[in-house]
Design a protein around this motif. Structure first.
Motif, PDB file in Angstrom:
ATOM      1  N   LEU A 168       0.839  -1.203   0.000  1.00 15.27           N
ATOM      2  CA  LEU A 168       0.000   0.000   0.000  1.00 15.27           C
ATOM      3  C   LEU A 168       0.876   1.255   0.000  1.00 15.27           C
ATOM      4  O   LEU A 168       0.611   2.215  -0.734  1.00 15.27           O
ATOM      5  CB  LEU A 168      -0.924  -0.014   1.220  1.00 15.27           C
ATOM      6  N   GLU A 169       1.932   1.221   0.816  1.00 18.40           N
ATOM      7  CA  GLU A 169       2.874   2.344   0.890  1.00 18.40           C
ATOM      8  C   GLU A 169       3.537   2.582  -0.473  1.00 18.40           C
ATOM      9  O   GLU A 169       3.625   3.726  -0.944  1.00 18.40           O
ATOM     10  CB  GLU A 169       3.930   2.027   1.953  1.00 18.40           C
ATOM     11  N   ALA A 173       3.051   5.782  -3.076  1.00 22.48           N
ATOM     12  CA  ALA A 173       4.227   6.555  -3.479  1.00 22.48           C
ATOM     13  C   ALA A 173       4.351   6.620  -5.000  1.00 22.48           C
ATOM     14  O   ALA A 173       4.711   7.660  -5.569  1.00 22.48           O
ATOM     15  CB  ALA A 173       5.490   5.939  -2.874  1.00 22.48           C
ATOM     16  N   LEU A 174       4.056   5.501  -5.655  1.00 23.98           N
ATOM     17  CA  LEU A 174       4.168   5.430  -7.116  1.00 23.98           C
ATOM     18  C   LEU A 174       2.906   5.895  -7.820  1.00 23.98           C
ATOM     19  O   LEU A 174       2.894   6.020  -9.051  1.00 23.98           O
ATOM     20  CB  LEU A 174       4.475   3.986  -7.545  1.00 23.98           C
ATOM     21  N   GLN A 175       1.840   6.117  -7.019  1.00 27.91           N
ATOM     22  CA  GLN A 175       0.522   6.465  -7.575  1.00 27.91           C
ATOM     23  C   GLN A 175       0.083   5.425  -8.618  1.00 27.91           C
ATOM     24  O   GLN A 175      -0.459   5.764  -9.676  1.00 27.91           O
ATOM     25  CB  GLN A 175       0.546   7.869  -8.184  1.00 27.91           C
ATOM     26  N   ASP A 176       0.363   4.165  -8.269  1.00 32.97           N
ATOM     27  CA  ASP A 176       0.018   3.037  -9.144  1.00 32.97           C
ATOM     28  C   ASP A 176      -1.365   2.524  -8.741  1.00 32.97           C
ATOM     29  O   ASP A 176      -1.515   1.787  -7.764  1.00 32.97           O
ATOM     30  CB  ASP A 176       1.067   1.928  -9.001  1.00 32.97           C
ATOM     31  N   GLU A 177      -2.407   2.940  -9.486  1.00 31.73           N
ATOM     32  CA  GLU A 177      -3.779   2.590  -9.114  1.00 31.73           C
ATOM     33  C   GLU A 177      -4.044   1.092  -9.209  1.00 31.73           C
ATOM     34  O   GLU A 177      -4.824   0.538  -8.434  1.00 31.73           O
ATOM     35  CB  GLU A 177      -4.759   3.363 -10.002  1.00 31.73           C
ATOM     36  N   GLN A 205     -14.841  -1.233  -1.200  1.00 33.44           N
ATOM     37  CA  GLN A 205     -15.434  -0.119  -1.952  1.00 33.44           C
ATOM     38  C   GLN A 205     -14.350   0.747  -2.597  1.00 33.44           C
ATOM     39  O   GLN A 205     -14.518   1.249  -3.718  1.00 33.44           O
ATOM     40  CB  GLN A 205     -16.330   0.709  -1.028  1.00 33.44           C
ATOM     41  N   LYS A 206     -13.220   0.917  -1.906  1.00 35.57           N
ATOM     42  CA  LYS A 206     -12.082   1.638  -2.504  1.00 35.57           C
ATOM     43  C   LYS A 206     -11.554   0.878  -3.719  1.00 35.57           C
ATOM     44  O   LYS A 206     -11.198   1.479  -4.739  1.00 35.57           O
ATOM     45  CB  LYS A 206     -10.970   1.813  -1.462  1.00 35.57           C
ATOM     46  N   GLN A 207     -11.500  -0.449  -3.590  1.00 37.38           N
ATOM     47  CA  GLN A 207     -11.038  -1.272  -4.706  1.00 37.38           C
ATOM     48  C   GLN A 207     -11.971  -1.122  -5.914  1.00 37.38           C
ATOM     49  O   GLN A 207     -11.516  -1.014  -7.056  1.00 37.38           O
ATOM     50  CB  GLN A 207     -10.957  -2.748  -4.280  1.00 37.38           C
ATOM     51  N   ILE A 208     -13.266  -1.094  -5.656  1.00 39.58           N
ATOM     52  CA  ILE A 208     -14.253  -0.949  -6.735  1.00 39.58           C
ATOM     53  C   ILE A 208     -14.099   0.406  -7.427  1.00 39.58           C
ATOM     54  O   ILE A 208     -14.120   0.497  -8.663  1.00 39.58           O
ATOM     55  CB  ILE A 208     -15.684  -1.122  -6.181  1.00 39.58           C
ATOM     56  N   GLU A 209     -13.906   1.462  -6.644  1.00 42.08           N
ATOM     57  CA  GLU A 209     -13.740   2.809  -7.222  1.00 42.08           C
ATOM     58  C   GLU A 209     -12.511   2.865  -8.133  1.00 42.08           C
ATOM     59  O   GLU A 209     -12.558   3.416  -9.246  1.00 42.08           O
ATOM     60  CB  GLU A 209     -13.608   3.839  -6.097  1.00 42.08           C
ATOM     61  N   LEU A 210     -11.394   2.292  -7.663  1.00 45.29           N
ATOM     62  CA  LEU A 210     -10.167   2.297  -8.462  1.00 45.29           C
ATOM     63  C   LEU A 210     -10.330   1.444  -9.718  1.00 45.29           C
ATOM     64  O   LEU A 210      -9.857   1.813 -10.798  1.00 45.29           O
ATOM     65  CB  LEU A 210      -8.996   1.771  -7.627  1.00 45.29           C
ATOM     66  N   ALA A 211     -10.993   0.299  -9.562  1.00 49.54           N
ATOM     67  CA  ALA A 211     -11.206  -0.588 -10.715  1.00 49.54           C
ATOM     68  C   ALA A 211     -12.026   0.115 -11.790  1.00 49.54           C
ATOM     69  O   ALA A 211     -11.740  -0.010 -12.993  1.00 49.54           O
ATOM     70  CB  ALA A 211     -11.897  -1.873 -10.264  1.00 49.54           C
ATOM     71  N   LYS A 212     -13.020   0.876 -11.368  1.00 46.87           N
ATOM     72  CA  LYS A 212     -13.853   1.617 -12.326  1.00 46.87           C
ATOM     73  C   LYS A 212     -13.042   2.691 -13.033  1.00 46.87           C
ATOM     74  O   LYS A 212     -13.169   2.888 -14.255  1.00 46.87           O
ATOM     75  CB  LYS A 212     -15.046   2.246 -11.602  1.00 46.87           C
ATOM     76  N   SER A 213     -12.202   3.407 -12.272  1.00 39.86           N
ATOM     77  CA  SER A 213     -11.389   4.469 -12.885  1.00 39.86           C
ATOM     78  C   SER A 213     -10.361   3.891 -13.854  1.00 39.86           C
ATOM     79  O   SER A 213      -9.988   4.536 -14.841  1.00 39.86           O
ATOM     80  CB  SER A 213     -10.685   5.297 -11.804  1.00 39.86           C
ATOM     81  N   LEU A 214      -9.908   2.674 -13.591  1.00 43.22           N
ATOM     82  CA  LEU A 214      -8.950   2.005 -14.476  1.00 43.22           C
ATOM     83  C   LEU A 214      -9.637   1.324 -15.657  1.00 43.22           C
ATOM     84  O   LEU A 214      -8.973   0.920 -16.620  1.00 43.22           O
ATOM     85  CB  LEU A 214      -8.167   0.934 -13.693  1.00 43.22           C
ATOM     86  N   GLY A 215     -10.955   1.165 -15.542  1.00 41.46           N
ATOM     87  CA  GLY A 215     -11.681   0.413 -16.563  1.00 41.46           C
ATOM     88  C   GLY A 215     -11.386  -1.073 -16.484  1.00 41.46           C
ATOM     89  O   GLY A 215     -11.542  -1.811 -17.459  1.00 41.46           O
ATOM     90  N   ASN A 216     -10.954  -1.514 -15.297  1.00 37.67           N
ATOM     91  CA  ASN A 216     -10.600  -2.925 -15.098  1.00 37.67           C
ATOM     92  C   ASN A 216     -11.820  -3.671 -14.568  1.00 37.67           C
ATOM     93  O   ASN A 216     -12.072  -3.740 -13.356  1.00 37.67           O
ATOM     94  CB  ASN A 216      -9.433  -3.036 -14.113  1.00 37.67           C
ATOM     95  N   THR A 217     -12.585  -4.257 -15.483  1.00 42.00           N
ATOM     96  CA  THR A 217     -13.818  -4.950 -15.092  1.00 42.00           C
ATOM     97  C   THR A 217     -13.532  -6.198 -14.270  1.00 42.00           C
ATOM     98  O   THR A 217     -14.340  -6.578 -13.418  1.00 42.00           O
ATOM     99  CB  THR A 217     -14.636  -5.329 -16.344  1.00 42.00           C
ATOM    100  N   TRP A 218     -12.390  -6.824 -14.524  1.00 45.16           N
ATOM    101  CA  TRP A 218     -12.023  -8.040 -13.776  1.00 45.16           C
ATOM    102  C   TRP A 218     -11.899  -7.722 -12.288  1.00 45.16           C
ATOM    103  O   TRP A 218     -12.491  -8.400 -11.445  1.00 45.16           O
ATOM    104  CB  TRP A 218     -10.700  -8.594 -14.317  1.00 45.16           C
ATOM    105  N   PHE A 219     -11.101  -6.682 -11.957  1.00 48.55           N
ATOM    106  CA  PHE A 219     -10.942  -6.266 -10.561  1.00 48.55           C
ATOM    107  C   PHE A 219     -12.287  -5.906  -9.943  1.00 48.55           C
ATOM    108  O   PHE A 219     -12.583  -6.258  -8.801  1.00 48.55           O
ATOM    109  CB  PHE A 219     -10.009  -5.054 -10.464  1.00 48.55           C
ATOM    110  N   GLU A 220     -13.084  -5.162 -10.707  1.00 47.76           N
ATOM    111  CA  GLU A 220     -14.375  -4.706 -10.209  1.00 47.76           C
ATOM    112  C   GLU A 220     -15.297  -5.881  -9.884  1.00 47.76           C
ATOM    113  O   GLU A 220     -15.944  -5.922  -8.829  1.00 47.76           O
ATOM    114  CB  GLU A 220     -15.032  -3.791 -11.241  1.00 47.76           C
TER     115      GLU A 220
END
Length: 696
Positions: A168-169, A173-177, A205-220
């Motif tokens: 997470l850290e 730091a890398l802003q790697d969503e 819910q944080k994971q879902i928000e990031l997955a949506k912003s990435l367009g990663n349906t698998w993660f979502e």
């Protein structure tokens, strides 16, 4: 198109072999993405052959990695391990630490899939070392995540947490969503494991928000599935089912077979939790169909295990036995030692239910051994609890106490609260069986405190009953009455929210019956005849209502028990006297004399005669042992006898479709084979013979 590309590859094979290798590899990846694994593997094999002919180490590394991934997708992990190991060796010879780190990470994942946790950990730790040495941050995060997942799978949630927190850290730091999305999911899994459900929901819910912003349906999709499991753990079953349906819809939309299989599995478990076992079977059979068709051995094994649990809940023991045996066969075929151990535990439960205690002990012992072998702490705890209970009912309580105390400290260190509660509960049972009631009371009290903190109302009710029983033994009848009333009230509050959850309804009903019986005993010991009679009548009315509800007949109106007084109040007289007054009013209204009776936990029959005016005329006591001696009746295990009779006579379980005769001969054969194996397990004492019977 495929043929044209292959012709092109053959055309340039002699002029530029590397072009041929590249075309073959890319074609293989294309077919893999389409789910045609047979063609993909064939093309990867040709890619490997061409690379070997050219002595192209990078081509061999790439082809072996692709073959490892393909076999892993098919759950053919021994082959996957072979090619990932070869890819790692190619990378090592090339001097590429990053490539070697990637291959070792994949190798570790495949080893974990077949239960080789120690080997998997060795590969993941080496992958982490190589990533740090080569300043390969992506590889470092991948290795840390894999190590954390390994520890979590072993029940070592507190050890796993620092690995995910470091990721997470790095992700922040890398802003790697993408890294953050994966890490939030991992941290949520730990929170869920520790029963910190609100924290788990926030993280998913944080994971879902990031997955949506990435367009990663698998993660979502996966996040919605895990969020559903979290709500299931909280008892919010309708929300859980809704989320799992969403997971399934998304899995179908992206065409991912593995996710569809997992979604059906989750849905089946959700329906099972609300008592809809027929629907659970339907979902788990859908999971089985997909996993069998696409060769997903791990998912197929899970489907058989879940179906075994469903059929056990339905009372269809022969089917449950066969499902768990099929699961065992697949576990052994793919070398999944962890799941193999869990399956021995499931078979042990059924064996124990049918009175085959020696074979149950052998199966639980095998479960324990395999759990230790693969460092599955949670499995080890469950196996130890099962073995301790077998020891208690077999008269080996001292041995059970010794073993349970050894497990208790490990359980506390791993913060495994549910298992800790189970250990305290079994310790209480063991001490009680030895007549050491003060120690038993202490153990039940510890278990009760954990149940209250976990908000496990069902266990809270049962444990209040156990505390009450020990207080009766210690002649603290007033304290027993207070504890039993608390347990009864807790059960009745929970029962209002049970809905269609038949398994929990039955469990609550059994707990209430026991508590009513003990409460009457405590009242009779205080010569409180009127209140004891009122409780007996109240308990019978509840039993009748429960039977009517089980048969889906018109429900009787519920009568709530008055509130239990707080510890600071004087006593429970108002609670029980109100029941007596209600009972008197009912008798007067009917205008008829009645006789009430009840059988206490110690075999004493109490009876009362009441006038049509609601006055207690007389009370009687008889002892069942004296009656048995008088009429020359021997005692026996009635529940076991009824269970065996039900199966041998072919009586249908709940929710079974009696009109469906298709496959009935096969079902009859399952019943006959099951009974034959049960009889064999009863007769054979050798551990080796038990395993021979399971492999029939």
């Amino acid at each position: 198109m495929e043929e044209k590309l292959l012709l092109m590859a053959e055309k340039y094979a002699r002029v530029k072999p590397s072009l041929t290798a590249g075309i073959l590899g890319n074609l293989g990846l294309a077919f893999q993405s389409l789910g045609d694994m047979e063609k993909a593997i064939a093309l990867f094999q040709r890619h490997l052959q061409v690379s070997e002919d050219m002595q192209d180490s990078f081509g061999m590394y790439t082809a072996c990695g692709n073959l490892g991934n393909a076999y892993s997708d098919l759950s053919r992990f021994p082959e996957a391990i072979k090619y990932f190991a070869r890819a790692a060796e190619c990378a090592r010879l090339r001097g590429s630490k990053r490539e070697e780190a990637n291959s070792l990470a994949n190798l570790g994942i495949s080893c974990r899939a077949i239960g080789e946790y120690e080997t998997a950990m060795k590969h993941q730790q080496r992958s982490l070392e190589l990533s740090l040495e080569s300043e390969y941050v992506i590889g470092e995060c991948k290795a840390r995540g894999n190590i954390g997942a390994l520890l979590l799978a072993q029940g070592k949630s507190l050890e796993a947490k620092p690995y995910f927190e470091k990721n997470l850290e790095l992700g922040l730091a890398l802003q790697d969503e993408s890294m953050l999305a994966k890490t939030y999911g991992n941290l949520a899994s730990i929170s869920m494991y520790l029963s910190e459900f609100e924290e788990a929901i926030t993280l998913y819910q944080k994971q879902i928000e990031l997955a949506k912003s990435l367009g990663n349906t698998w993660f979502e999709a996966v996040a919605y599935g895990n969020l559903g499991l979290t709500y299931l753990g909280m008892g919010k079953n309708l929300e859980a089912i809704e989320l799992e349906h969403r997971y399934l819809e998304m899995a179908k939309a992206i065409g991912n077979i593995g996710l569809q299989s997992a979604a059906y599995s989750n849905l089946g478990n959700a329906y099972s939790s609300v008592g809809k076992y027929g629907k659970a079977v339907e979902m788990h059979e859908a999971c089985l169909k997909i996993s069998s068709e696409y060769g997903l051995a791990n998912e197929e094994c899970t489907a058989y295990s879940n179906l075994g649990s469903d059929y056990l809940a339905l009372g269809e023991y022969a089917k449950a036995w066969q499902m768990h045996k099929k699961c065992l066969e697949i576990c052994q075929k793919i070398g999944d030692r962890r799941s193999e151990g869990m399956t021995y535990g499931n078979l042990g439960k059924i064996s124990f239910l049918f009175g085959s205690r020696k074979s149950a002990v052998d199966l639980f012992t095998k479960f324990l051994e395999l759990s230790r072998e693969v460092d599955n702490l949670e499995g080890e705890m469950i196996a130890a609890l099962n073995l301790s209970y077998c020891g208690i009912v077999s008269g080996r309580a001292e041995e059970a106490i010794s073993n349970l105390n050894k497990q208790l400290q490990r359980c506390k260190q791993a913060s495994m609260k549910e298992n800790e509660m189970g250990i305290y509960r079994n310790l209480g049972e063991a001490y009680s069986s030895l007549g050491r009631h003060e120690e038993a009371l202490k153990m039940f009290g510890e278990a009760l405190s954990i149940a209250i903190n976990l908000q496990d109302a069902n266990e809270e009710s049962k444990l209040n009953g156990s505390v009450g029983q020990e207080l009766i033994h210690l002649k603290d009848n007033q304290g027993a009455i207070r504890s039993l009333l608390k347990g009864i009230q807790r059960s009745e509050l929970v029962e209002k929210d049970v809905g269609n959850r038949d398994s929990l309804r039955v469990s609550l009903f059994e707990s209430l019956e026991r508590s009513y019986s003990l409460l009457q005993t405590a009242l009779l010991l205080q010569s409180r005849q009127e209140e004891a009679l009122a409780v007996a009548s109240y308990g019978k009315a509840r039993s009748l209502r429960a039977m009517l509800e089980a048969q889906e007949m018109e429900r009787l109106p519920a009568v709530d028990l008055p509130n239990v007084p707080e510890d600071g109040e004087k006593d429970d007289t108002l609670v029980l006297s109100s029941l007596w007054e209600e009972y008197q009013g009912m008798v007067k209204e009917e205008g008829m004399a009645v006789i009430e009776y009840y059988v206490s936990h110690d075999g004493t029959i109490s009876a009362w005669s009441v006038s049509h005016e609601g006055e207690l005329i007389s009370s009687y006591k008889l002892r069942m042992k004296e009656l048995a001696a008088k009429y020359k009746v021997e005692s026996f295990d009635l529940r076991t006898l009824l269970d065996i009779a039900r199966v041998s006579l072919g009586v249908e379980g709940r929710n079974s479709n009696k009109q469906n005769e298709v496959g009935s001969s096969h079902a009859d054969e399952d019943e006959r084979q099951f009974m034959q194996e049960m009889m064999c397990l009863r007769e054979h004492a050798s551990e080796d013979e038990v395993y021979d019977i399971l492999l029939m």
